[in-house]
Design a protein around this motif. Sequence first.
Motif, mmCIF file in Angstrom:
data_model
loop_
_atom_site.group_PDB
_atom_site.id
_atom_site.type_symbol
_atom_site.label_atom_id
_atom_site.label_comp_id
_atom_site.label_asym_id
_atom_site.label_seq_id
_atom_site.Cartn_x
_atom_site.Cartn_y
_atom_site.Cartn_z
ATOM 1 N N ARG A 2 0.843 -1.194 0.000
ATOM 2 C CA ARG A 2 0.000 0.000 0.000
ATOM 3 C C ARG A 2 0.880 1.246 0.000
ATOM 4 O O ARG A 2 1.933 1.271 0.634
ATOM 5 N N ILE A 3 0.424 2.269 -0.732
ATOM 6 C CA ILE A 3 1.122 3.543 -0.760
ATOM 7 C C ILE A 3 0.104 4.655 -0.536
ATOM 8 O O ILE A 3 -1.092 4.480 -0.791
ATOM 9 N N GLU A 4 0.553 5.792 -0.053
ATOM 10 C CA GLU A 4 -0.338 6.922 0.138
ATOM 11 C C GLU A 4 -0.791 7.456 -1.222
ATOM 12 O O GLU A 4 0.015 7.577 -2.150
ATOM 13 N N SER A 5 -2.059 7.789 -1.314
ATOM 14 C CA SER A 5 -2.583 8.296 -2.587
ATOM 15 C C SER A 5 -1.907 9.609 -2.979
ATOM 16 O O SER A 5 -1.690 9.866 -4.172
ATOM 17 N N SER A 6 -1.556 10.425 -1.993
ATOM 18 C CA SER A 6 -0.877 11.689 -2.301
ATOM 19 C C SER A 6 0.503 11.432 -2.905
ATOM 20 O O SER A 6 0.949 12.159 -3.804
ATOM 21 N N SER A 7 1.184 10.374 -2.424
ATOM 22 C CA SER A 7 2.489 10.014 -2.987
ATOM 23 C C SER A 7 2.341 9.480 -4.402
ATOM 24 O O SER A 7 3.175 9.762 -5.274
ATOM 25 N N ALA A 36 -8.913 6.477 -9.779
ATOM 26 C CA ALA A 36 -9.329 5.090 -10.061
ATOM 27 C C ALA A 36 -8.846 4.148 -8.966
ATOM 28 O O ALA A 36 -9.603 3.288 -8.491
ATOM 29 N N ASP A 37 -7.598 4.299 -8.546
ATOM 30 C CA ASP A 37 -7.065 3.440 -7.486
ATOM 31 C C ASP A 37 -7.799 3.666 -6.166
ATOM 32 O O ASP A 37 -8.082 2.718 -5.428
ATOM 33 N N LEU A 38 -8.097 4.916 -5.857
ATOM 34 C CA LEU A 38 -8.826 5.210 -4.621
ATOM 35 C C LEU A 38 -10.198 4.562 -4.619
ATOM 36 O O LEU A 38 -10.691 4.111 -3.575
ATOM 37 N N ARG A 39 -10.823 4.480 -5.769
ATOM 38 C CA ARG A 39 -12.159 3.912 -5.867
ATOM 39 C C ARG A 39 -12.136 2.394 -6.019
ATOM 40 O O ARG A 39 -13.180 1.760 -6.187
ATOM 41 N N GLY A 40 -10.942 1.814 -5.975
ATOM 42 C CA GLY A 40 -10.830 0.365 -6.084
ATOM 43 C C GLY A 40 -10.898 -0.143 -7.504
ATOM 44 O O GLY A 40 -11.062 -1.336 -7.747
ATOM 45 N N ILE A 41 -10.752 0.770 -8.485
ATOM 46 C CA ILE A 41 -10.772 0.380 -9.901
ATOM 47 C C ILE A 41 -9.325 0.281 -10.365
ATOM 48 O O ILE A 41 -8.853 1.055 -11.207
ATOM 49 N N ASN A 333 -6.187 4.626 4.370
ATOM 50 C CA ASN A 333 -5.248 3.512 4.539
ATOM 51 C C ASN A 333 -4.226 3.364 3.412
ATOM 52 O O ASN A 333 -3.298 2.567 3.523
ATOM 53 N N GLY A 334 -4.406 4.110 2.320
ATOM 54 C CA GLY A 334 -3.509 3.970 1.182
ATOM 55 C C GLY A 334 -4.092 3.065 0.119
ATOM 56 O O GLY A 334 -4.988 2.259 0.386
ATOM 57 N N VAL A 335 -3.588 3.200 -1.111
ATOM 58 C CA VAL A 335 -4.067 2.378 -2.227
ATOM 59 C C VAL A 335 -3.175 1.156 -2.394
ATOM 60 O O VAL A 335 -1.985 1.185 -2.061
#
Length: 360
Positions: A2-7, A36-41, A333-335
Amino acid sequence: MRIESSSEKSFLEQVFTKTGFSSADSELLADTLTDADLRGISSHGIQRLAWYLNMVKEGTIVPQNKVKVLKETPTSLFVDANQNMGQIASAFAMRKLIEKTKKSVVSIAVIRNSNHFGTAGYYSRMAAKAGLIGVSNTNTRPLVVPTNATEAFLGSNAFAFTFPAEPHPFVFDGATSVVSSGKIQVLDKNKKDIPGEWAVDKDRKIVKNAKAAEDILSTAAFTPRQKGGGVLTLGGLFENNSNYKGMGNSLVVELLTGILAQGSISADTSVGKHDFSQFFLTIDPSFFGDLDVLRKNATDMFNRIRHLDHTPGTEIKIPGDREYKNYAENTKNGVTIDDQTAKDLARVGGELGVEVPKEL
């Protein structure tokens, strides 16, 4: 990992900028993939990066090219994406449509000479944020076998529709095939089998191995008569499950995109000029009644459906529920990034001198 979405977004912005995109375009592209990653796509998230960069290297995508407006009226727009990323022309078109629709109730746009545009829902949600109904369509490379066919001809041809509601807009966003090819790519990267009847071989037999299916899809677009096979239309393998309806849905998208744009249909995007086409429609629902009342009525309908009797251990979800839940959880929690994509990011970061996002 998992990585931070901001990163993730920062990494993508730097990569796209160093690849030749403007800072504004880089920010948009990074936002579409991270969203897309944040939404689980994940099929349309950062795992697409290596593919995009390869198309830039091959000259299929030209980052420096600017969007051209070919024709325009108070209610319509015809745009040439000019061989740049589909996201750039699509966001441009949707912003223009929102302005037009606020004055004219209904507006449409068609884009030609484009490329992959990420998730269709991204642009329809732009309309929803403005209190509008949004429709987004695209054709794609040939991946889908029509009813009873054994070779790919149609695209996965995404369709997205949004309508204002609470606690979030109604967002239907999906391929007109059983799945998009990206979902099979993700399974292949994770060395997992296909859980459903998604793909077939040259004899129209179900393929469960994701790597085998990905091999079929990677060659079907270029040599369909030699290899055969592809993804099934909605409705699956047999006519008695109404797979011709899925084929019909896909053909509607072909007509609104490749045909209306006078570009390539999906079947021809990989054997000649590589050009996808997009179609957008926006409607101002407040023309028909008070927007707050319409939003409440839609919300009430969705809540009634959510609370219908259902089988034990299951949940009734309205389109958009899962994605907004994922968005909230993944922001916190990160993507999730699969191992193969992590390797791709390390390679790209090393080549371009961009620091790779660290694992949480």
